[in-house]
Motif scaffolding. Structure first.
Motif, PDB file in Angstrom:
ATOM      1  N   PHE A   1       6.771   4.030   4.279  1.00  0.00           N
ATOM      2  CA  PHE A   1       7.706   3.707   5.349  1.00  0.00           C
ATOM      3  C   PHE A   1       8.937   2.991   4.824  1.00  0.00           C
ATOM      4  CE2 PHE A   1       4.154   4.624   8.218  1.00  0.00           C
ATOM      5  CZ  PHE A   1       4.823   5.435   9.125  1.00  0.00           C
ATOM      6  N   MET A   2       8.801   2.217   3.760  1.00  0.00           N
ATOM      7  CA  MET A   2       9.990   1.644   3.141  1.00  0.00           C
ATOM      8  C   MET A   2      10.867   2.751   2.564  1.00  0.00           C
ATOM      9  SD  MET A   2       9.830  -1.549   3.802  1.00  0.00           S
ATOM     10  CE  MET A   2       8.963  -1.049   5.321  1.00  0.00           C
TER      11      MET A   2
ATOM     12  N   GLU B   1       2.691  11.255   8.145  1.00  0.00           N
ATOM     13  CA  GLU B   1       3.266  12.498   7.635  1.00  0.00           C
ATOM     14  C   GLU B   1       4.180  13.130   8.683  1.00  0.00           C
ATOM     15  OE1 GLU B   1       1.860  17.037   6.425  1.00  0.00           O
ATOM     16  OE2 GLU B   1       0.392  15.397   6.341  1.00  0.00           O
ATOM     17  N   ALA B   2       3.741  13.133   9.938  1.00  0.00           N
ATOM     18  CA  ALA B   2       4.557  13.687  11.011  1.00  0.00           C
ATOM     19  C   ALA B   2       5.862  12.916  11.166  1.00  0.00           C
ATOM     20  CB  ALA B   2       3.780  13.679  12.323  1.00  0.00           C
TER      21      ALA B   2
ATOM     22  N   THR C   1       0.840  -1.187   0.000  1.00  0.00           N
ATOM     23  CA  THR C   1       0.000   0.000   0.000  1.00  0.00           C
ATOM     24  C   THR C   1       0.880   1.242   0.000  1.00  0.00           C
ATOM     25  OG1 THR C   1      -0.048   0.177   2.413  1.00  0.00           O
ATOM     26  CG2 THR C   1      -1.700  -1.252   1.379  1.00  0.00           C
ATOM     27  N   GLU C   2       0.264   2.402  -0.246  1.00  0.00           N
ATOM     28  CA  GLU C   2       1.023   3.645  -0.213  1.00  0.00           C
ATOM     29  C   GLU C   2       1.655   3.851   1.159  1.00  0.00           C
ATOM     30  OE1 GLU C   2      -2.002   3.379  -1.450  1.00  0.00           O
ATOM     31  OE2 GLU C   2      -1.767   3.896  -3.577  1.00  0.00           O
TER      32      GLU C   2
ATOM     33  N   ALA D   1       8.445   9.397   0.258  1.00  0.00           N
ATOM     34  CA  ALA D   1       7.608   8.902   1.348  1.00  0.00           C
ATOM     35  C   ALA D   1       6.433   9.835   1.603  1.00  0.00           C
ATOM     36  CB  ALA D   1       8.439   8.739   2.617  1.00  0.00           C
ATOM     37  N   GLN D   2       6.685  11.137   1.595  1.00  0.00           N
ATOM     38  CA  GLN D   2       5.603  12.091   1.852  1.00  0.00           C
ATOM     39  C   GLN D   2       4.570  12.075   0.738  1.00  0.00           C
ATOM     40  OE1 GLN D   2       4.956  13.125   4.569  1.00  0.00           O
ATOM     41  NE2 GLN D   2       6.562  14.209   5.674  1.00  0.00           N
ATOM     42  N   LYS D   3       4.981  11.826  -0.483  1.00  0.00           N
ATOM     43  CA  LYS D   3       4.010  11.694  -1.578  1.00  0.00           C
ATOM     44  C   LYS D   3       3.108  10.489  -1.336  1.00  0.00           C
ATOM     45  CE  LYS D   3       6.888  13.884  -5.134  1.00  0.00           C
ATOM     46  NZ  LYS D   3       7.647  13.669  -6.407  1.00  0.00           N
TER      47      LYS D   3
END
Length: 291
Positions: free
Chosen positions: A47-48, A79-80, A41-42, A58-60
């Motif tokens: 996290f990978m 996100e944090a 999943t996104e 990662a933020q995308k």
């Protein structure tokens, strides 16, 4: 008790529970699915990305997850986490996770944070807590909400300790994180990866002097060095999402125990699995050059 020593032991628990429980959340969702059949999943992919130090990517991924799951507190807390670990990377905090002794930890400097990133970090945490508390008011055993509250408190503790060097504030958030984590573990006994959240804290506290262990135990934190290693080895060998992170923590433990061959073996395998993470080759070079 000296605040620095106390928060140091507690911080180790938070550093583990914060990043590790973030990925362990996926274990709760896919617990009934064979490991080789899990569809990425996104959130998992994000996290990978953090493992590979790809913070923008990662933020995308986290943004896509939030758009698809607007009522899920896991989105904004992820996100944090991305904000915090991006700051850690910019400020060189990630490299310093391989503290070889207590003195080097206690001598860590107060760092200058990016105000814009700090604002985004706090905003994401506010949204996390709003969504999580709303879900907990309807179902006190909501696993996603409990996870999100655990991670939110853990991230606050990490920021206070490793960027602002506010040890007492870090201890406060650490205790909050521990409380939320215990509630999650009480209803998620099949989450074997969560052992990593207890393993490193047991190891760090168990490595302290007997008087310090006694003082910290009064705050409700016990330590057993060998039990901590066993927890981490269990996740490293049998975990799915957290196996790489358990190997990172084992490598840190081996560095502290002066077990260079085992540390190098783990770091080499991690470097091969996550080639974009410059931390692993840097620490390998450091260990190889040290006498």
């Amino acid at each position: 008790m000296p605040a620095t020593a106390n928060s140091k032991a507690m911080l180790s628990l938070v550093m583990v529970s914060a990043l590790c429980l973030s990925v362990a959340w996926s274990e709760t969702v896919h617990a009934a699915t064979p490991a080789d059949a899990i569809v990425s999943t996104e959130l998992e992919h994000g996290f990978m990305g953090l493992y590979n130090l790809d913070f923008n990517g990662a933020q995308k991924d986290f943004s896509v997850w939030q758009a698809q799951h607007p009522d899920d507190p896991v989105g904004p807390v992820s996100e944090a986490a991305g904000c915090l670990f991006s700051e850690f990377n910019r400020l060189g905090v990630l490299e310093q996770q391989f503290y070889e002794n207590d003195a080097s930890f206690n001598a860590r400097p107060k760092l200058t944070a990016d105000p814009a990133m700090h604002s985004r970090f706090e905003s994401a945490l506010d949204r996390t807590q709003t969504l999580a508390r709303a879900r907990l008011s309807e179902n006190p055993k909501d696993q996603d909400a409990l996870f999100a509250m655990t991670l939110a408190s853990g991230l606050e503790a990490d920021y206070a300790a490793l960027i602002e060097k506010k040890n007492l504030s870090s201890l406060h958030y650490t205790k909050e994180a521990s409380s939320w984590a215990q509630q999650l573990l009480a209803i998620c006994d099949h989450c074997s990866d969560v052992l990593v959240a207890t393993g490193f804290s047991k190891y760090i506290v168990g490595s302290m002097s007997a008087p310090m262990r006694w003082l910290i135990r009064m705050d409700g934190v016990s330590g057993d060095k060998q039990a901590g290693i066993a927890d981490l080895q269990m996740t490293a060998q049998h975990g799915h999402y957290l196996a790489p992170f358990a190997r990172v923590l084992l490598a840190i433990a081996y560095v502290r125990d002066k077990d260079k061959p085992r540390a190098l073996e783990l770091l080499t395998s991690l470097g091969e699995q996550f080639p974009s993470n410059t931390l692993f080759p840097a620490e390998i070079a450091h260990l190889q050059s040290a006498r």
